[in-house]
Write a protein that holds these residues in place. Structure first.
Motif, mmCIF file in Angstrom:
data_model
loop_
_atom_site.group_PDB
_atom_site.id
_atom_site.type_symbol
_atom_site.label_atom_id
_atom_site.label_comp_id
_atom_site.label_asym_id
_atom_site.label_seq_id
_atom_site.Cartn_x
_atom_site.Cartn_y
_atom_site.Cartn_z
ATOM 1 N N LEU A 207 2.133 7.462 11.053
ATOM 2 C CA LEU A 207 3.591 7.296 11.115
ATOM 3 C C LEU A 207 4.145 6.621 9.860
ATOM 4 N N GLN A 208 3.339 5.814 9.211
ATOM 5 C CA GLN A 208 3.815 5.045 8.050
ATOM 6 C C GLN A 208 4.146 5.900 6.836
ATOM 7 N N TRP A 209 3.543 7.098 6.742
ATOM 8 C CA TRP A 209 3.613 7.828 5.472
ATOM 9 C C TRP A 209 5.014 8.311 5.129
ATOM 10 N N GLN A 210 5.806 8.697 6.136
ATOM 11 C CA GLN A 210 7.181 9.135 5.849
ATOM 12 C C GLN A 210 7.998 7.984 5.252
ATOM 13 N N VAL A 211 7.706 6.773 5.669
ATOM 14 C CA VAL A 211 8.393 5.598 5.119
ATOM 15 C C VAL A 211 7.836 5.267 3.734
ATOM 16 N N GLN A 212 6.514 5.290 3.612
ATOM 17 C CA GLN A 212 5.879 4.951 2.332
ATOM 18 C C GLN A 212 6.397 5.823 1.182
ATOM 19 N N ALA A 213 6.567 7.111 1.450
ATOM 20 C CA ALA A 213 7.034 8.022 0.396
ATOM 21 C C ALA A 213 8.420 7.645 -0.101
ATOM 22 N N GLN A 214 9.202 6.981 0.740
ATOM 23 C CA GLN A 214 10.563 6.597 0.364
ATOM 24 C C GLN A 214 10.624 5.276 -0.397
ATOM 25 N N LEU A 215 9.530 4.545 -0.457
ATOM 26 C CA LEU A 215 9.537 3.224 -1.093
ATOM 27 C C LEU A 215 9.135 3.287 -2.560
ATOM 28 N N THR A 216 8.958 4.486 -3.082
ATOM 29 C CA THR A 216 8.393 4.656 -4.419
ATOM 30 C C THR A 216 9.334 4.288 -5.557
ATOM 31 N N ASP A 217 10.620 4.116 -5.267
ATOM 32 C CA ASP A 217 11.546 3.684 -6.327
ATOM 33 C C ASP A 217 11.648 2.160 -6.428
ATOM 34 N N LEU A 218 11.020 1.446 -5.506
ATOM 35 C CA LEU A 218 11.024 -0.019 -5.608
ATOM 36 C C LEU A 218 10.254 -0.427 -6.857
ATOM 37 N N PRO A 219 10.837 -1.225 -7.731
ATOM 38 C CA PRO A 219 10.162 -1.597 -8.975
ATOM 39 C C PRO A 219 9.012 -2.564 -8.730
ATOM 40 N N GLN A 220 8.135 -2.677 -9.702
ATOM 41 C CA GLN A 220 7.020 -3.618 -9.581
ATOM 42 C C GLN A 220 7.529 -5.039 -9.388
ATOM 43 N N SER A 221 8.693 -5.328 -9.953
ATOM 44 C CA SER A 221 9.250 -6.685 -9.798
ATOM 45 C C SER A 221 9.521 -7.019 -8.326
ATOM 46 N N PHE A 222 9.857 -6.001 -7.526
ATOM 47 C CA PHE A 222 10.052 -6.246 -6.092
ATOM 48 C C PHE A 222 8.750 -6.720 -5.455
ATOM 49 N N TRP A 223 7.651 -6.009 -5.746
ATOM 50 C CA TRP A 223 6.364 -6.367 -5.154
ATOM 51 C C TRP A 223 5.882 -7.718 -5.670
ATOM 52 N N ASP A 224 6.140 -7.999 -6.945
ATOM 53 C CA ASP A 224 5.781 -9.308 -7.495
ATOM 54 C C ASP A 224 6.523 -10.419 -6.760
ATOM 55 N N ASP A 225 7.812 -10.201 -6.516
ATOM 56 C CA ASP A 225 8.605 -11.202 -5.801
ATOM 57 C C ASP A 225 8.190 -11.302 -4.336
ATOM 58 N N LEU A 226 7.882 -10.165 -3.728
ATOM 59 C CA LEU A 226 7.428 -10.172 -2.333
ATOM 60 C C LEU A 226 6.165 -11.012 -2.194
ATOM 61 N N ASN A 227 5.253 -10.867 -3.146
ATOM 62 C CA ASN A 227 3.980 -11.579 -3.105
ATOM 63 C C ASN A 227 4.118 -13.065 -3.408
ATOM 64 N N LYS A 228 5.318 -13.471 -3.861
ATOM 65 C CA LYS A 228 5.605 -14.892 -4.087
ATOM 66 C C LYS A 228 6.548 -15.436 -3.016
ATOM 67 N N ASN A 229 6.814 -14.630 -2.001
ATOM 68 C CA ASN A 229 7.733 -15.001 -0.909
ATOM 69 C C ASN A 229 9.174 -15.157 -1.403
ATOM 70 N N LYS A 230 9.513 -14.414 -2.472
ATOM 71 C CA LYS A 230 10.884 -14.432 -2.998
ATOM 72 C C LYS A 230 11.639 -13.158 -2.616
ATOM 73 N N GLU A 231 10.957 -12.230 -1.983
ATOM 74 C CA GLU A 231 11.546 -11.012 -1.446
ATOM 75 C C GLU A 231 11.026 -10.820 -0.031
ATOM 76 N N SER A 232 11.587 -9.829 0.661
ATOM 77 C CA SER A 232 11.247 -9.666 2.071
ATOM 78 C C SER A 232 11.084 -8.194 2.438
ATOM 79 N N TRP A 233 10.293 -7.945 3.464
ATOM 80 C CA TRP A 233 10.160 -6.601 4.018
ATOM 81 C C TRP A 233 11.455 -6.142 4.688
ATOM 82 N N THR A 234 12.391 -7.059 4.878
ATOM 83 C CA THR A 234 13.692 -6.686 5.454
ATOM 84 C C THR A 234 14.691 -6.275 4.367
ATOM 85 N N ASN A 235 14.221 -6.128 3.133
ATOM 86 C CA ASN A 235 15.061 -5.617 2.054
ATOM 87 C C ASN A 235 15.731 -4.314 2.493
#
Length: 437
Positions: A207-235
């Motif tokens: 079920l996750q794959w339809q969502v995963q394909a849509q997240l590909t425009d998120l920049p690396q900076s988003f993931w960097d911030d997420l991993n520092k607790n400066k961003e959220s999965w509720t983005n």
């Protein structure tokens, strides 16, 4: 299968308590003093153990048998019951360790087995430079390599039934997720009795794959911030992706009627018999179809294309059969034998291994075996420019598929799915003692 790791279940609450919950190395590095290994040197009398999952018990067979014949060593496989990714940390916490083990070589999953404490460093092994670019990026934590990459990571894209596309008049493959949905609507209108998409609510993990394909425009900076607790999965981007999957695909009738209960096996059958036009899934679907169909039949009926949110690009998703790790045992002879096994597997034996397993090569200098289906060749070509799924980019991967399963049964809204991912992500990283959480 390319199931995702049940993140919370595999962390410290399963018994990796006290010191195991930190990233302290504790003891020797296990680093190799040299990168030169005689892959076929005699190992008569040396006995190694290798842990495998129930669904991967046959994967190392050719490599093991050839290694035993070449060196005189004995390699015994031990099957760890499902769920593999939960039961392995539990067993390790009891003090039992193998010499070798299949394990998902991602930054979100390697930490569950405490590599700095438990595993041999593989930074200087002779096979590292032979790997392709994407494969070289895997198997590392905190700047050190802990996993040999023996098979290519699963590639996420769209399998399609050629006849269904022809009947719908689709001759150009979509180049964005919105175009993909538009083609789904075209199939629904023009090809009665054929489901545009086949979704797998019964097994949940796809079920996750339809969502995963849509997240590909998120920049690396988003993931960097997420991993520092400066961003959220509720983005908003993530919530919108979940919402689009629900409203524009499922609620719009672009999936088959039994999408809530259908299985992974059903998906492959529906694609081959033409009752479904498309399935967005990873390489394990191809393997499932190969088990009951020959290459000629697959090539006749199926095609494959990459898809991302705003481009015709693929995503890659490593699983436990891609990576092999070696454990510190304190027995130098066994540790060196484990290194030698990896050098043999990825060295003189590699062409034979991929031929026997009918998989694409992870080494550009070793050609793919003959007889692979065209879907496999297309995926191999797409891997070079593919982007990693969130299991690659996030410090730990929440079980979004479970929350999506709740959503399709009306138990969660898209925003609640995102919040469940955020809650689990934070909880796991707190338990691991990651800074910022």
């Amino acid at each position: 299968m390319n199931r995702v790791v049940p993140a919370l279940a595999a962390v410290c609450v399963l018994g990796l308590a006290a010191t195991a919950c930190s990233d302290a190395s504790g003891g020797s590095t296990g680093a190799a003093p040299t990168s030169s290994v005689d892959a076929t040197a005699s190992l008569k009398g040396v006995k190694l153990t290798m842990w495998v999952a129930q669904n991967s018990v046959g994967e190392p067979k050719q490599a093991i048998e050839a290694f035993e014949k070449a060196t005189g060593a004995t390699v015994t496989t031990e099957v760890i019951p499902d769920p593999y990714e939960s039961n392995v940390p539990t067993k390790l916490a009891s003090g039992v360790k193998p010499d070798l083990m299949f394990w998902q070589p991602t930054g979100s999953t390697l930490p569950f087995i405490q590599p700095a404490t438990n595993l041999l460093q593989l930074d200087n092994e002779d096979w590292v430079s032979k790997l392709g670019k994407t494969e070289q990026s895997l198997g590392q934590v905190d700047g050190h390599r802990y996993a040999a990459i023996v098979t290519s990571p699963a590639v996420l894209g769209v399998y399609y039934n050629k006849d269904a596309f022809a009947k719908a008049g689709i001759t150009t493959m979509p180049a964005s997720y919105d175009e993909l949905l538009a083609d789904g609507a075209k199939i629904k209108a023009k090809v009665p009795g054929v489901a545009p998409f086949f979704e797998v609510g019964g097994d949940k993990w796809p079920l996750q794959w339809q969502v995963q394909a849509q997240l590909t425009d998120l920049p690396q900076s988003f993931w960097d911030d997420l991993n520092k607790n400066k961003e959220s999965w509720t983005n908003k981007v993530i919530v919108d992706a979940i919402t689009k999957y629900k409203t524009k695909l499922l609620d719009a009738g672009l999936a088959q009627k039994n999408y809530k209960t259908a299985t992974f096996v059903d998906q492959g059958k529906a694609l081959m018999d033409g009752t479904a036009a498309m399935a967005l899934n990873v390489t394990s679907l191809q393997s499932e179809i190969q088990a009951t169909s020959d290459t000629a039949e697959m090539d006749k009926k199926l095609g494959w294309f990459p898809i991302a949110n705003s481009s015709a690009s693929a995503e890659y998703s490593p699983d436990q059969t891609n990576g092999v790790v070696a454990f510190k045992s304190g027995d130098t002879k066994r540790e060196n034998a484990a290194r030698q096994f990896m050098s043999f597997w990825l060295g003189p034996n590699y062409a034979n291994y991929i031929k026997a397993n009918k998989v694409v090569s992870v080494e550009p200098s070793v050609a793919n075996p003959a007889g692979l289906p065209q879907t496999a060749i297309a995926q191999s070509k797409a891997l070079a420019t593919a982007t990693g799924v969130f299991q690659v980019k996030a410090l730990t991967a929440p079980d979004m598929h479970l929350a999506l399963a709740d959503m399709i049964y009306g138990k969660k809204t898209p925003k609640q799915v995102a919040q469940a991912a955020e809650d689990q992500f934070t909880q796991v990283l707190k338990a691991r003692g990651v800074a910022g959480f």
